[in-house]
Design an enzyme around this catalytic site. Structure first.
Site, PDB file in Angstrom:
ATOM      1  N   ASN A  30      -5.049   9.589   7.948  1.00 51.96           N
ATOM      2  CA  ASN A  30      -6.219   8.881   8.012  1.00 51.96           C
ATOM      3  C   ASN A  30      -6.320   7.527   7.761  1.00 51.96           C
ATOM      4  OD1 ASN A  30      -8.912   8.700   8.041  1.00 51.96           O
ATOM      5  ND2 ASN A  30      -8.997   8.784   6.055  1.00 51.96           N
ATOM      6  N   HIS A  70       0.927  -1.143  -0.108  1.00 51.01           N
ATOM      7  CA  HIS A  70       0.014   0.151  -0.239  1.00 51.01           C
ATOM      8  C   HIS A  70       0.838   1.325  -0.198  1.00 51.01           C
ATOM      9  CE1 HIS A  70      -3.846   1.984   1.718  1.00 51.01           C
ATOM     10  NE2 HIS A  70      -3.113   2.738   1.047  1.00 51.01           N
ATOM     11  N   HIS A 114       1.160   5.225  -1.851  1.00 46.09           N
ATOM     12  CA  HIS A 114       0.786   6.166  -2.953  1.00 46.09           C
ATOM     13  C   HIS A 114       1.805   6.783  -3.818  1.00 46.09           C
ATOM     14  CE1 HIS A 114      -3.447   6.031  -1.178  1.00 46.09           C
ATOM     15  NE2 HIS A 114      -2.666   5.702  -0.238  1.00 46.09           N
ATOM     16  N   ASN A 168      -5.698   5.741  -6.624  1.00 43.95           N
ATOM     17  CA  ASN A 168      -6.257   7.145  -6.155  1.00 43.95           C
ATOM     18  C   ASN A 168      -5.361   8.242  -6.818  1.00 43.95           C
ATOM     19  OD1 ASN A 168      -4.696   6.898  -4.315  1.00 43.95           O
ATOM     20  ND2 ASN A 168      -5.757   8.023  -2.800  1.00 43.95           N
ATOM     21  N   HIS A 188     -10.412   0.201   2.336  1.00 40.49           N
ATOM     22  CA  HIS A 188     -10.166   1.178   3.022  1.00 40.49           C
ATOM     23  C   HIS A 188     -11.536   1.092   4.133  1.00 40.49           C
ATOM     24  CE1 HIS A 188      -9.350   5.527   3.870  1.00 40.49           C
ATOM     25  NE2 HIS A 188     -10.460   5.412   4.262  1.00 40.49           N
ATOM     26  N   ASP A 223       1.450   2.624   3.525  1.00 44.92           N
ATOM     27  CA  ASP A 223       0.440   3.697   3.375  1.00 44.92           C
ATOM     28  C   ASP A 223       1.231   4.958   3.214  1.00 44.92           C
ATOM     29  OD1 ASP A 223      -1.896   4.993   3.026  1.00 44.92           O
ATOM     30  OD2 ASP A 223      -2.745   5.124   4.627  1.00 44.92           O
TER      31      ASP A 223
HETATM   32 ZN    ZN Z   1      -6.720   4.148   2.717  1.00 45.56          ZN
END
Ligand code: ZN
Lengths: 440, 309
Positions: free
Chosen positions: A282, A62, A64, A96, A181, A309
């Site tokens: 978050n 995970h 980004h 995303n 999520h 994350d």
């Molecule tokens: Zn998430």
């Protein structure tokens, strides 16, 4: 051809007795033997691990990477290099982005950009829904054929229970998992921190743990109903872990991961730091109680993987007063050390093998990639060398990642990866580690 | 005890002695307010900048008068900007102020933590929090404390009831710290929907029944109720709120005889407080306003190292 000598071999399950030598040829592990048992193959580059741990290349489920569309925060090249520098041979890129990864052409884009980085393998996660709008299923079969590794609408939960159920069934046909999520959005509007002591004292809007638990329970119910594999990502609350533990006992097809920050930071640090946005994330940092529950989850096998994350932002989006700053903690390059250091400081609460599985075999099984996360003769030569005794400070300005704000800035951590190899190529080596390996 | 604090961001790290020193100093300033010529030269040559990102004529004017009475040059910096651009312009604003030689910056901002951010970025000037979001309003707490102390003397063992929207109140948060630090007991009241979930970490007791909460109280502190809380569904109507939690003469009878009625202003007559109470003999609301000037004079004096007259 490479000849790795004097490593303590962790094969994905067990740490072998004594030291091992390894021959790597054509991107695969050609031979494994106790140290000093065979003559060096002709022309092989010798890398002496000097007793360090030699593990399957770490996998981050995970991260980004912000590409396409938000390259000022990170791009696939910088993200892939950051992953390698953090000891990860594989990194799963969240969809995303802008546009979101919701079709095969975008999956191919991510794969090709990842390939050109020449660092960690970048596996694209595809969106569950078209445009991540939460309305219609995205073309998962097309994306899977192109190389998508998992599906998720991360950043948000899958919008409705009906859609999540459909997605689970559809992905199951493809032999793949849905990564969820977990967040009940009606309880987290405008939330900035955990709904606990910090929210009470600061007046900041709190996200209750129930918001996570409700979504976790929804996922468990649907995984039970469909029999399909649901992976719950970045669990942060004690109650969520308890729910997963029960579900696993009941034989439900559920896996989960936790992050290095939820394992090591609690909400009291937000106040202590004077509301520094470095701690804004978050799901929010929870209480010390929850943090302990996550460690229990690691110890008893409730947790399947540790995932970063990694959420990089530009300084202008993060160096701001708490309420205005973007949510997210960047950690790819220090995540392994953060966890190892905490594990050491806690007095090694469980065996190193369990810890290493959370970065290797654990995430590989979530991705259903039997060729990753293990080392044996014939397996792909993804390798991470770990130096448990090595101490180093976190210095974000030296990162490959474009992120410059991290809650661990300046922290002296013990236990660092020192070399990352992917398909037999050295994609990163810690220049100060006195490990004599050259980048390919 | 000498004054050591460079900034005033919150009173949650203050010791009892800090409060006592401030109260004494405020007393001195208070006497200046009684003079026919109210100006003292203590802060001549010092620059105090007020930046108010949230409108508050009261607080801003109070700081302005306090600074001027001590002969500081007080500048009101008009702040504006879209929400997204606010942070960046804040950073630029801070550096601009520093370059202009500000000695103290008073900041009011709608977001939690902005004064901490400011203090971190400023190299020399002192930061005074004029209220940050729902977090803290330390000068309000100090003026409330001074008002009660002046009237009651020692606050040891005294009971302070704070009633209303604790969840969204920076005043309540700072007042709890201040009153507890000088020995008072604090009891909170109001509907649960307007309380923090983890109310225990506020270091005060919670009593949902207002009559119980103000029973025997020496100070009854009513918080302002904002209509937007009703719009957000946190209580059904202002009318019902007033019937349940509004301070009437009858209800005030539950408190100790002669108890002080306080309110941070501006008041909503007929919502959190009945007009007859607001204008009645036990109301200290206007005394609080005057104390606000004296407290801010004392603070500026202490923080900017003012010279003795
Ligand atoms: Zn998430």
């Amino acid at each position: 051809m490479k000849w790795l000598v004097n490593g303590r071999l962790f094969d994905g399950e067990l740490l072998r007795e004594g030291l091992c030598d390894l021959v790597i040829d054509k991107g695969r592990v050609a031979k494994i033997a106790p140290a000093g048992r065979f003559v060096p193959p002709e022309g092989a580059t010798r890398i002496d691990l000097d007793g360090r741990i030699l593990a399957p290349g770490f996998i981050d489920l995970h991260a980004h990477l912000r590409d396409p569309g938000q390259e000022w925060r990170e791009d696939i090249i910088s993200g892939s290099r950051a992953a390698a520098a953090g000891g990860f041979a594989t990194v799963v890129a969240m969809p995303n982005t802008d546009p979101p990864i919701d079709r095969s052409s975008l999956v191919r884009y991510v794969l090709e950009r990842g390939q050109s980085a020449g660092a960690a393998r970048v596996l694209p996660a595809g969106s569950v829904t078209k445009g991540r709008h939460g309305q219609e299923l995205a073309e998962m079969w097309f994306m899977a054929n192109e190389g998508a590794a998992i599906f998720t609408d991360d950043g948000l939960p899958v919008s409705t229970a009906h859609l999540l159920r459909t997605a689970l069934l559809y992905a199951d046909d493809l032999g793949m998992a849905i990564m969820e999520h977990p967040e009940e959005l009606s309880l987290t509007k405008d939330a900035q921190v955990n709904d606990g002591p910090c929210a009470a004292r600061s007046g900041l809007k709190g996200a209750p743990k129930a918001a996570e638990l409700i979504a976790v329970e929804r996922g468990i119910a649907l995984a039970k109903d469909t029999g399909a594999h649901l992976h719950l990502t970045h669990l942060s609350a004690k109650e969520s872990l308890e729910a997963v533990r029960r579900a696993k006992k009941d034989g439900i097809n559920i896996t989960c991961d936790v992050t290095p920050h939820h394992l090591t930071l609690d909400e009291s640090l937000i106040e202590k730091s004077g509301y520094s946005a470095a701690y804004k994330v978050n799901p929010p940092l929870r209480t010390a109680h929850d943090l302990e529950a996550l460690w229990e989850g690691l110890a008893d096998g409730t947790v399947d993987a540790i995932a970063t994350d990694h959420a990089p932002y530009h300084l202008d989006e993060k160096d701001l007063p708490f309420q205005e700053a973007a949510s997210g903690i960047a950690s790819l390059e220090c995540a392994v050390a953060v966890v190892l250091d905490a594990w050491l400081k806690r007095g090694k609460p469980f065996g190193i093998e369990r810890l290493l599985r959370l970065f290797t075999a654990g995430p590989a099984s979530v991705l259903r990639k039997s060729d990753l996360g293990r080392i044996e003769e014939g397996s792909v030569a993804d390798i991470t060398a770990l130096d448990i005794g090595r101490e180093r400070r976190v210095e974000a300005k030296r990162w490959e990642s474009k992120a410059r704000i991290t809650p661990w800035e300046g922290a002296a951590l013990c236990g660092w990866p020192v070399m990352t190899m992917r398909e037999g190529k050295v994609i990163w080596v810690d220049g100060d580690s006195r490990l004599h390996a050259e980048r390919d | 005890m000498p004054w050591k604090r460079k900034h005033l961001i919150d009173v949650d790290d203050w010791e009892r002695e800090d409060f006592e020193l401030l109260l004494e100093q405020t007393s001195n300033m208070d006497s200046i307010l009684d003079r026919s010529i109210k100006k003292a030269p203590a802060l001549r040559g010092k620059i105090v900048v007020n930046i108010f990102y949230e409108p508050s004529t009261r607080t801003r004017t109070s700081f302005e008068i306090a600074g001027k009475l001590l002969s500081a040059d007080v500048i009101n910096w008009t702040a504006s900007g879209s929400s997204a651009a606010k942070g960046e312009s804040l950073r630029d604003t801070i550096w601009t102020l520093e370059a202009m030689g500000a000695d103290a910056v008073v900041i009011r901002h709608g977001e939690v933590g902005v004064p901490y951010y400011l203090a971190e970025k400023l190299k020399k000037a002192s930061v005074i929090n004029g209220g940050d979001g729902t977090h803290a309003h330390p000068t309000q707490a100090l003026l409330d404390l001074y008002t009660a102390w002046r009237e009651l003397g020692s606050l040891d063992g005294k009971k302070v009831a704070i009633v209303g929207d604790i969840l969204h109140s920076r005043v309540a948060r700072s007042d709890i710290y201040a009153f507890k630090a000088v020995g008072a007991e604090v009891c909170l009241s109001g509907p649960s929907t307007l309380m923090p979930t983890d109310i225990n970490s506020l270091n005060a007791t919670y009593e949902p029944n207002i009559a119980e909460a103000i029973d025997g109280a020496d100070v009854v502190y009513m918080l302002r109720i904002q209509r937007e809380r009703q719009d957000a569904g946190l209580f059904p109507s202002l009318d019902e709120y007033h019937k349940r939690y509004g301070l009437t003469d009858k209800l005030l009878g539950k408190a100790k005889k002669g108890a002080l009625v306080m309110h941070p202003g501006p008041i909503n007559r007929g919502v959190e407080i009945a007009s007859s109470v607001a204008d009645g003999p036990q109301s200290f609301i206007l005394k609080q306003v005057r104390a606000g000037v004296a407290v801010r004079m004392a603070l500026l004096y202490l923080m900017l190292g003012g010279v003795k007259e």
